[in-house]
Design a protein around this motif. Structure first.
Motif, PDB file in Angstrom:
ATOM      1  N   GLN A 408       0.799  -1.217   0.000  1.00  0.00           N
ATOM      2  CA  GLN A 408       0.000   0.000   0.000  1.00  0.00           C
ATOM      3  C   GLN A 408       0.836   1.273   0.000  1.00  0.00           C
ATOM      4  N   GLN A 409       2.151   1.159   0.270  1.00  0.00           N
ATOM      5  CA  GLN A 409       2.964   2.360   0.472  1.00  0.00           C
ATOM      6  C   GLN A 409       3.054   3.235  -0.772  1.00  0.00           C
ATOM      7  N   GLY A 410       3.103   2.631  -1.964  1.00  0.00           N
ATOM      8  CA  GLY A 410       2.980   3.373  -3.208  1.00  0.00           C
ATOM      9  C   GLY A 410       4.129   4.286  -3.574  1.00  0.00           C
ATOM     10  N   ASP A 411       5.308   4.126  -2.987  1.00  0.00           N
ATOM     11  CA  ASP A 411       6.436   5.002  -3.323  1.00  0.00           C
ATOM     12  C   ASP A 411       7.446   4.252  -4.195  1.00  0.00           C
ATOM     13  N   VAL A 412       8.526   4.950  -4.555  1.00  0.00           N
ATOM     14  CA  VAL A 412       9.544   4.337  -5.413  1.00  0.00           C
ATOM     15  C   VAL A 412      10.138   3.108  -4.749  1.00  0.00           C
ATOM     16  N   ALA A 413      10.420   3.199  -3.436  1.00  0.00           N
ATOM     17  CA  ALA A 413      11.003   2.066  -2.722  1.00  0.00           C
ATOM     18  C   ALA A 413      10.108   0.833  -2.817  1.00  0.00           C
ATOM     19  N   THR A 414       8.807   1.027  -2.748  1.00  0.00           N
ATOM     20  CA  THR A 414       7.879  -0.105  -2.820  1.00  0.00           C
ATOM     21  C   THR A 414       7.813  -0.674  -4.223  1.00  0.00           C
ATOM     22  N   ARG A 415       7.920   0.177  -5.232  1.00  0.00           N
ATOM     23  CA  ARG A 415       7.933  -0.339  -6.605  1.00  0.00           C
ATOM     24  C   ARG A 415       9.200  -1.149  -6.858  1.00  0.00           C
ATOM     25  N   VAL A 416      10.297  -0.787  -6.196  1.00  0.00           N
ATOM     26  CA  VAL A 416      11.510  -1.615  -6.257  1.00  0.00           C
ATOM     27  C   VAL A 416      11.271  -2.934  -5.535  1.00  0.00           C
ATOM     28  N   LYS A 417      10.629  -2.871  -4.379  1.00  0.00           N
ATOM     29  CA  LYS A 417      10.379  -4.070  -3.580  1.00  0.00           C
ATOM     30  C   LYS A 417       9.502  -5.065  -4.332  1.00  0.00           C
ATOM     31  N   PRO A 492       0.078   7.916 -17.242  1.00  0.00           N
ATOM     32  CA  PRO A 492      -0.569   9.051 -16.560  1.00  0.00           C
ATOM     33  C   PRO A 492      -0.294   9.091 -15.059  1.00  0.00           C
ATOM     34  N   THR A 493       0.019   7.933 -14.454  1.00  0.00           N
ATOM     35  CA  THR A 493       0.269   7.943 -13.010  1.00  0.00           C
ATOM     36  C   THR A 493       1.557   8.682 -12.665  1.00  0.00           C
ATOM     37  N   LEU A 494       2.483   8.778 -13.629  1.00  0.00           N
ATOM     38  CA  LEU A 494       3.707   9.540 -13.380  1.00  0.00           C
ATOM     39  C   LEU A 494       3.382  11.006 -13.127  1.00  0.00           C
ATOM     40  N   GLU A 495       2.413  11.541 -13.856  1.00  0.00           N
ATOM     41  CA  GLU A 495       2.015  12.939 -13.654  1.00  0.00           C
ATOM     42  C   GLU A 495       1.486  13.169 -12.243  1.00  0.00           C
ATOM     43  N   LYS A 496       0.894  12.139 -11.655  1.00  0.00           N
ATOM     44  CA  LYS A 496       0.319  12.278 -10.318  1.00  0.00           C
ATOM     45  C   LYS A 496       1.351  12.058  -9.223  1.00  0.00           C
ATOM     46  N   CYS A 497       2.190  11.041  -9.373  1.00  0.00           N
ATOM     47  CA  CYS A 497       3.115  10.704  -8.279  1.00  0.00           C
ATOM     48  C   CYS A 497       4.291  11.676  -8.171  1.00  0.00           C
ATOM     49  N   ILE A 498       4.529  12.493  -9.209  1.00  0.00           N
ATOM     50  CA  ILE A 498       5.663  13.415  -9.164  1.00  0.00           C
ATOM     51  C   ILE A 498       5.330  14.714  -8.450  1.00  0.00           C
ATOM     52  N   ARG A 499       4.060  15.014  -8.269  1.00  0.00           N
ATOM     53  CA  ARG A 499       3.673  16.280  -7.656  1.00  0.00           C
ATOM     54  C   ARG A 499       4.206  16.372  -6.218  1.00  0.00           C
ATOM     55  N   ASP A 500       4.675  17.575  -5.876  1.00  0.00           N
ATOM     56  CA  ASP A 500       5.221  17.880  -4.540  1.00  0.00           C
ATOM     57  C   ASP A 500       6.553  17.206  -4.270  1.00  0.00           C
ATOM     58  N   ASN A 501       7.118  16.544  -5.279  1.00  0.00           N
ATOM     59  CA  ASN A 501       8.488  16.061  -5.173  1.00  0.00           C
ATOM     60  C   ASN A 501       9.424  17.136  -5.717  1.00  0.00           C
ATOM     61  N   ILE A 502      10.716  16.942  -5.532  1.00  0.00           N
ATOM     62  CA  ILE A 502      11.677  17.916  -6.037  1.00  0.00           C
ATOM     63  C   ILE A 502      12.121  17.526  -7.446  1.00  0.00           C
ATOM     64  N   VAL A 503      12.555  18.510  -8.194  1.00  0.00           N
ATOM     65  CA  VAL A 503      12.938  18.288  -9.584  1.00  0.00           C
ATOM     66  C   VAL A 503      13.988  17.179  -9.726  1.00  0.00           C
ATOM     67  N   PRO A 504      15.037  17.119  -8.868  1.00  0.00           N
ATOM     68  CA  PRO A 504      16.035  16.043  -9.032  1.00  0.00           C
ATOM     69  C   PRO A 504      15.481  14.635  -8.850  1.00  0.00           C
ATOM     70  N   ASP A 505      14.269  14.516  -8.299  1.00  0.00           N
ATOM     71  CA  ASP A 505      13.681  13.184  -8.125  1.00  0.00           C
ATOM     72  C   ASP A 505      12.884  12.718  -9.341  1.00  0.00           C
ATOM     73  N   PHE A 506      12.777  13.580 -10.365  1.00  0.00           N
ATOM     74  CA  PHE A 506      12.022  13.145 -11.538  1.00  0.00           C
ATOM     75  C   PHE A 506      12.614  11.903 -12.191  1.00  0.00           C
ATOM     76  N   PRO A 507      13.935  11.814 -12.430  1.00  0.00           N
ATOM     77  CA  PRO A 507      14.455  10.608 -13.108  1.00  0.00           C
ATOM     78  C   PRO A 507      14.109   9.318 -12.390  1.00  0.00           C
ATOM     79  N   VAL A 508      14.239   9.306 -11.055  1.00  0.00           N
ATOM     80  CA  VAL A 508      13.987   8.057 -10.335  1.00  0.00           C
ATOM     81  C   VAL A 508      12.491   7.753 -10.287  1.00  0.00           C
TER      82      VAL A 508
END
Length: 522
Positions: A408-417, A492-508
């Motif tokens: 349920q965590q839904g972050d980059v770390a979980t997508r790696v997991k 389309p989910t990339l457009e949603k999950c990137i909001r409120d993150n910092i620009v250097p986190d876009f590649p990951v």
């Protein structure tokens, strides 16, 4: 068990169930065009997932299809509109996932969708004139290319205004070998307010050039929809054609296809995990996972003659068998991979700098994932458990129990997991497939289907569910081919999950989603 037809009927939508043997176990429902929006509303009320939509030029009318799924059961809704006035209610008010596919249909067929929130073109760019629609019969496959295509520089991106707001354009040409795609950011400082994608730069005309091909040529084309999913796409296309032809392939061929599909899944997950780590400057993992992927793909070459196993799945079966020497090599490689991954996973799980960059980054809310019908590792990291192999199993997966990692965590770390656990699950599944590999033939002679025969194929690629529709014309030639890559629903989910993150986190964040440009840009 209540069928989807019965579910929709109790929502008072007038439909007629039609016979479609090549769609089994999915049902086909004919819907009045005036009720096209109501079928989506009924599906939403019954908590169905919106899977795909595609059009077809049937001569006197333009046909539109939509696919829905609930608890592993599929249904196809179909309607038709006159060529002179092709207008239908939009599904996008009920399903966010319908946005881009309907825009694609509008560009390619000229069908207008009332109630659609976005009137901007999507696939067209500037490659053909405003009134031209490439998937209509009269449009030539080679188009009208006397001069180079003009740049699409006036596409009306959304704009944000306010003190300190600025825009960052990225692409469409990138500093690497990845395919082109444009990303337009609005940011304040380093915080991203909004991201808008512009895809379609690799449009290949696959739907058009499929017309008139024979079954073998279509299988080759399907394997090139997205090169990293050549096995999964070719399997879905062959599955659809075989259903249309009413033929079954040998059991051994089913197992061999599954072994190839799991090898493809493992290779891509290995590459993705390394690339995600590289995007936060942990190059050690990039090298190590890249090494393991390379070793893995060399065995592919030894077994199938191609590192990506391209053109190994054909209508009626497969091209290559597995001898004892290959079987032993694969079993040894699985043991070796498990040992290597145990050490690497321990390092990844216990590295504070990696945790700092991946944990909570690129959070995709489970409700948002559900709204877009997110698939594969993207969906499973945000609570979407669906896996075709488990929930709507096809041979040979229907012989095995499947465990699918869901979080349920839904972050980059979980997508790696999720990727990491899927590798181990695929290793275990491959051992079962090899151990229970039946004897017998690996292919059957192709049986030409009658004109008008249709088929649906569903497979679970490494990105998630792949859906393929095929209809045959005269003499066994393809009249319509539509492959829906999972990237249609995950981009389309990339457009949603990137909001409120910092620009250097876009590649990951981008790599953790890893949408296929080619698979989306048909």
């Amino acid at each position: 068990m209540t069928t989807l037809f019965e579910l929709f009927s109790r929502q008072h939508v007038y439909m007629q169930e039609e016979s479609a043997p090549g769609f089994a176990p999915a049902c086909l429902m004919r819907v009045n065009p005036d009720d096209w929006g109501r079928i989506a509303e009924a599906a939403r009320t019954e908590n169905c997932r919106w899977v795909a939509a595609w059009g077809e030029d049937r001569g006197d009318e333009l046909s539109v299809n939509a696919c829905f799924e609930k608890e592993g059961a599929y249904a196809i809704a179909r309607t038709g509109v006159p060529r002179a006035k092709p207008v239908l209610p939009s599904h996008s008010p009920y399903y966010a996932a319908a946005d881009r596919p309907e825009r694609h249909i509008r560009d390619m067929f000229g069908i207008a969708f009332t109630g659609h929130p976005d009137t901007r073109r999507w696939t067209r760019h500037q490659a053909w004139k405003e009134g031209e629609h490439p998937l209509r019969r009269e449009f030539p496959a080679d188009g009208h290319p006397p001069v180079p295509t003009a740049p699409d520089e006036h596409y009306p991106f959304l704009h944000a205004q306010g003190g300190g707001v600025y825009e960052i354009p990225v692409g469409p040409v990138h500093a690497g070998i990845i395919e082109p795609g444009h990303f337009r950011f609005q940011a304040v400082g380093e915080t991203i307010l909004n991201l808008e994608e512009r895809l379609g730069y690799t449009h290949k005309g696959i739907e058009k050039i499929a017309e008139g091909r024979d079954a073998m040529a279509l299988a080759r084309l399907a394997g090139r929809v997205s090169g990293d999913s050549t096995v999964a796409h070719a399997w879905a296309a062959c599955q659809a054609m075989e259903k249309a032809a009413g033929m079954e392939i040998p059991e051994r061929a089913e197992f061999l296809r599954a072994i190839m599909a799991e090898r493809e899944r493992i290779a891509n997950h290995l590459g993705d995990i390394g690339a995600i780590c590289n995007d936060v400057s942990f190059t050690f993992a990039f090298y190590q996972f890249g090494r393991l992927r390379e070793v893995w793909q060399r065995v592919n070459h030894e077994a199938y003659g191609h590192r990506f196993m391209m053109d190994c799945i054909i209508p009626g079966g497969v091209t290559s068998d597995m001898g004892d020497q290959v079987t032993v090599a694969m079993e040894k490689q699985i043991t070796f991979l498990r040992t290597e991954l145990e050490g690497l996973y321990n390092i990844i799980d216990d590295l504070p700098s990696l945790e700092d960059r991946l944990d909570t980054t690129g959070y995709l809310n489970p409700d948002t994932a559900r709204a877009f019908g997110a698939l594969g590792y993207v969906g499973r990291a945000s609570g979407m458990a669906f896996d075709v192999r488990k929930d709507s199993p096809y041979a040979p997966y229907n012989r095995f129990s499947m465990e699918v990692p869901v979080y349920q965590q839904g972050d980059v770390a979980t997508r790696v997991k999720v990727r990491a656990e899927e590798i181990l699950a695929s290793c275990f599944l491959m051992e079962k497939l090899i151990d229970e590999l039946p004897a017998g033939q690996i292919r059957r002679d192709w049986r030409i289907p009658p004109s008008g025969a249709e088929g649906l194929g569903f497979t679970e690629g490494f990105r998630g569910e792949i859906m393929t529709y095929v209809r045959f014309g005269d003499n066994g030639r393809i009249a319509r081919f539509f492959p829906r890559d999972p990237s249609w629903l995950t981009w389309p989910t990339l457009e949603k999950c990137i909001r409120d993150n910092i620009v250097p986190d876009f590649p990951v964040c981008n790599k953790s989603i890893n949408g296929s440009y080619s698979g989306h840009d048909l």
